[in-house]
Structure formats: structure tokens, C-alpha cells
Design a protein around this motif. Structure first.
Motif, PDB file in Angstrom:
ATOM      1  N   GLY A   7       0.956  -1.259   0.135  1.00 47.99           N
ATOM      2  CA  GLY A   7       0.015   0.096  -0.107  1.00 47.99           C
ATOM      3  C   GLY A   7       0.942   1.259   0.008  1.00 47.99           C
ATOM      4  O   GLY A   7       1.855   1.314   0.818  1.00 47.99           O
ATOM      5  N   VAL A   8       0.612   2.201  -0.807  1.00 47.62           N
ATOM      6  CA  VAL A   8       1.542   3.308  -1.069  1.00 47.62           C
ATOM      7  C   VAL A   8       0.518   4.568  -0.693  1.00 47.62           C
ATOM      8  O   VAL A   8      -0.473   4.670  -1.746  1.00 47.62           O
ATOM      9  N   ILE A   9       0.388   5.307   0.214  1.00 47.23           N
ATOM     10  CA  ILE A   9      -0.286   6.429   0.336  1.00 47.23           C
ATOM     11  C   ILE A   9       0.273   7.751   0.090  1.00 47.23           C
ATOM     12  O   ILE A   9       1.262   8.046   0.763  1.00 47.23           O
ATOM     13  N   GLY A  10       0.175   8.318  -1.156  1.00 50.58           N
ATOM     14  CA  GLY A  10       0.889   9.367  -1.701  1.00 50.58           C
ATOM     15  C   GLY A  10       1.638   8.942  -3.048  1.00 50.58           C
ATOM     16  O   GLY A  10       2.636   8.004  -2.917  1.00 50.58           O
ATOM     17  N   LEU A  11       1.239   9.543  -3.921  1.00 50.13           N
ATOM     18  CA  LEU A  11       1.999   8.969  -5.333  1.00 50.13           C
ATOM     19  C   LEU A  11       2.566  10.159  -6.000  1.00 50.13           C
ATOM     20  O   LEU A  11       2.601  10.469  -7.042  1.00 50.13           O
ATOM     21  N   GLY A  12       3.195  11.145  -5.337  1.00 47.11           N
ATOM     22  CA  GLY A  12       4.072  12.184  -5.878  1.00 47.11           C
ATOM     23  C   GLY A  12       5.313  11.626  -6.197  1.00 47.11           C
ATOM     24  O   GLY A  12       5.506  10.439  -6.619  1.00 47.11           O
ATOM     25  N   ILE A  31      -1.603  -1.241  -4.056  1.00 47.57           N
ATOM     26  CA  ILE A  31      -2.695  -0.279  -4.134  1.00 47.57           C
ATOM     27  C   ILE A  31      -2.187   1.137  -3.680  1.00 47.57           C
ATOM     28  O   ILE A  31      -1.412   1.315  -2.638  1.00 47.57           O
ATOM     29  N   GLY A  32      -2.644   1.937  -4.381  1.00 43.94           N
ATOM     30  CA  GLY A  32      -2.002   3.437  -4.304  1.00 43.94           C
ATOM     31  C   GLY A  32      -3.290   4.267  -3.909  1.00 43.94           C
ATOM     32  O   GLY A  32      -4.217   4.228  -4.551  1.00 43.94           O
ATOM     33  N   TYR A  33      -3.120   5.130  -2.969  1.00 41.48           N
ATOM     34  CA  TYR A  33      -3.990   6.378  -2.723  1.00 41.48           C
ATOM     35  C   TYR A  33      -3.207   7.824  -2.826  1.00 41.48           C
ATOM     36  O   TYR A  33      -1.966   7.967  -2.637  1.00 41.48           O
ATOM     37  N   GLY A  61      -5.948  -1.880   4.266  1.00 38.71           N
ATOM     38  CA  GLY A  61      -6.478  -2.983   4.557  1.00 38.71           C
ATOM     39  C   GLY A  61      -5.963  -4.327   3.920  1.00 38.71           C
ATOM     40  O   GLY A  61      -5.627  -5.345   4.606  1.00 38.71           O
ATOM     41  N   PRO A  62      -5.594  -4.582   2.764  1.00 33.62           N
ATOM     42  CA  PRO A  62      -4.983  -5.728   1.936  1.00 33.62           C
ATOM     43  C   PRO A  62      -3.573  -5.763   2.239  1.00 33.62           C
ATOM     44  O   PRO A  62      -2.837  -6.637   1.757  1.00 33.62           O
ATOM     45  N   LEU A  86      -3.100  -0.575  11.576  1.00 29.21           N
ATOM     46  CA  LEU A  86      -2.009  -1.190  11.749  1.00 29.21           C
ATOM     47  C   LEU A  86      -1.632  -2.185  12.861  1.00 29.21           C
ATOM     48  O   LEU A  86      -0.945  -3.221  12.997  1.00 29.21           O
ATOM     49  N   GLN A  87      -2.586  -1.959  14.069  1.00 28.43           N
ATOM     50  CA  GLN A  87      -2.341  -3.037  15.318  1.00 28.43           C
ATOM     51  C   GLN A  87      -3.154  -4.505  14.941  1.00 28.43           C
ATOM     52  O   GLN A  87      -2.984  -5.342  15.773  1.00 28.43           O
ATOM     53  N   ALA A  88      -4.449  -4.121  13.910  1.00 31.72           N
ATOM     54  CA  ALA A  88      -5.314  -5.202  13.769  1.00 31.72           C
ATOM     55  C   ALA A  88      -4.939  -6.515  13.388  1.00 31.72           C
ATOM     56  O   ALA A  88      -5.067  -7.567  13.720  1.00 31.72           O
ATOM     57  N   ARG A  89      -3.562  -6.283  12.291  1.00 29.12           N
ATOM     58  CA  ARG A  89      -3.140  -7.659  11.665  1.00 29.12           C
ATOM     59  C   ARG A  89      -1.808  -7.404  11.606  1.00 29.12           C
ATOM     60  O   ARG A  89      -1.195  -6.106  11.789  1.00 29.12           O
TER      61      ARG A  89
END
Length: 281
Positions: A7-12, A31-33, A61-62, A86-89
Motif C-alpha cells: 500500500g502506498v499512500i501518496g503518489l507524488g 494499492i495506491g492512494y 486493509g489488504p 496497523l495494530q489489528a493485523r
């Protein structure tokens, strides 16, 4: 680690480069946001990500590994917002900000010791947005990795991601020492470039063509203001030491010019030239 799902949050420029390099390295799901939807679309079209998340939590999530590729202030907010996931899995998480102690202090407060280690890839650019992303941007780049207390396992896994997937050169270090060093090597040059650009804007001659000297020394002033706003404020104590030293150097120059002391001026210039040549040697 080589995640099956990233997962990558921020695609600059930096986040997009990390995702793109991971895609080329064979990570099957990315997965990118991006808060800028056009950046996410551009990343998908380029093959840097395999799917778009419409919210940050849906990139987490994934994922086996999450990279927070956002400015420091936004990264602090993301850590708070994503804490539960982040703590749940068993998911690992890192960031890419150039100031580490506030990030690490919050991660420790949120009890993310087994999940989080900070990162700072020395692969930035004054350009911004996915248009500035390059899959080769991380090639051979030094990446500081800062563990939490008792968080060495997570730090080793994340360091392995930087080396094995991104082709970078990770080094583990203490967050406080990192911030002191980069205040001199990165944050002070940024501040000085912006100060020079500000002086030229306010008092420089109008309508002139600036040569390579002015353009080269003010290149960093073209960097993302929102990003540097956060960095300079969050690392202000260390940066202020550098600014004190800079003011001292300008004071020496002013004194030599005010008194017409050519010997002092020459010594000042020669000392600077000697240091600069040593940087490249």
C-alpha cells in the motif's frame, strides 16, 4: 521483505517512484492512494500501481507493507487515523519524511513498536507530483531507517524492502541523530536557497535574466512549500543551530566588506572553496 501486497499512500515524486519500482520488481499487488485523483490515475496508467484506493484506509486493509509517502504533518495525521488497522493485523508500515523524531515519538505513543520503523530515502527532488516519479529514483539511494525502541525486527524487515525491492542502500540510525545531521545537510541548504530567492524577489533588479549561478543556488527554492513548511517547523531546534552558523558566516563577510579588509575576504572565500572541493573528493 518482499510484500505480496504493497500500500502506498501518496503518489507524488517519491511515493510514485517507490510504487513504480516495486511494480517493476514484481510485487504483484500495489494499492495506491493520492489526495489528488489525477495522480492516482496517472500512476495506474503508467503501471506503477495495480489499483486505486479512494481512501487511505483502503490502501492499508489488504497490504503486507504500507508506505506513507506524505508530508510530515499529513504523516502524523495518517498514523493517528490508521492506528487501529496497523495494530489489528500483521502489517508493517514506514514513512519517507526527512524529519524523524516527531514521527517516531508518535508511533511509540501509539504502541506501534512491532509494526513501524521510520525511513528517509535521500532521493528527493525539487519537483513534485507523479510527473516527477521515476522507477529508477531509488537506485543506490541511501535510506536512513530509524527503529523504535525494541522495534529492530520491523526495522530490519523494512530495510530489506528498501534494499531488495527498491535497490536502495538502507542504514539504521537513531531518529534524534538523524534529525541533527539532516538539519545541516538538507534543511539548512533548503532554508538558505529560499532566503536567497526571497531576497532576489524583494530587492533584486526587475526584468533581468538570471544566470546559472542564481538558478543553481536557488533550485531548492522551487520545492514543495507545504512539505518544507512541515519539515522546517518540526526540526526547528536543530535548524536554528545551522541558521546561527549561517548568520555568523554572513557577519564575517559583512565585516570584511565594511572594513575593506581584502585579506579577511580572501581567507573567507578560500576556506569555502577548500571545503567545497573536499565534498567532491
Amino acid at each position: 521483505m518482499r510484500p505480496e501486497s504493497l500500500g502506498v499512500i501518496g503518489l507524488g515524486a517519491l511515493g510514485g517512484s517507490i510504487a513504480w519500482r516495486a511494480a517493476q520488481a514484481g510485487v504483484p499487488r500495489i494499492i495506491g492512494y493520492s489526495p489528488v485523483p489525477a495522480e492516482a490515475v496517472a500512476a495506474l496508467k503508467a503501471g506503477a500501481i495495480t489499483e486505486i484506493a479512494d481512501r487511505p484506509d483502503r490502501a492499508v486493509g489488504p497490504a503486507d507493507l504500507v508506505v506513507l509517502a506524505a508530508p510530515p504533518g499529513a504523516t502524523l495525521n495518517l498514523l493517528r487515523d490508521l492506528r487501529g488497522q496497523l495494530q489489528a493485523r500483521p502489517v508493517l508500515c514506514t514513512d519517507v519524511t526527512s524529519v524523524k523524531r516527531p514521527i517516531m515519538d508518535l508511533a511509540e505513543h501509539l504502541a506501534l513498536t512491532e509494526r513501524f520503523a521510520g525511513s528517509h530515502p535521500l532521493a528527493g527532488t525539487h519537483e513534485s507530483g507523479f510527473d516527477a516519479a521515476r522507477p529508477s529514483r531509488l537506485d543506490g539511494a541511501l535510506v536512513y531507517v530509524t527503529p523504535l525502541p525494541n522495534g529492530e525486527r520491523a526495522a530490519r524487515e523494512i530495510a530489506d524492502f528498501w534494499a531488495g525491492v527498491c535497490g536502495a542502500s538502507p542504514v539504521l540510525c537513531n531518529a534524534a541523530e538523524h534529525d541533527r545531521v539532516v538539519a545541516w545537510t538538507s534543511h539548512l541548504p533548503q532554508a538558505v536557497a529560499s532566503a536567497l530567492a526571497g531576497a532576489l524577489r524583494r530587492a533584486g533588479p526587475k526584468g533581468v535574466t538570471y544566470g546559472p549561478g542564481a538558478r543553481d543556488t536557488t533550485r531548492l527554492a522551487a520545492s514543495n512549500p507545504a512539505l518544507w513548511h512541515d519539515v522546517l517547523l518540526l526540526n526547528r531546534e536543530a535548524l536554528l543551530e545551522g541558521l546561527d552558523a549561517m548568520e555568523g558566516e554572513l557577519g564575517r563577510l559583512r565585516r570584511a566588506l565594511n572594513t575593506g579588509n581584502g585579506d579577511e575576504l580572501l581567507a573567507w572565500l578560500e576556506a569555502a572553496r577548500t571545503w567545497r572541493r573536499q565534498v567532491d573528493s
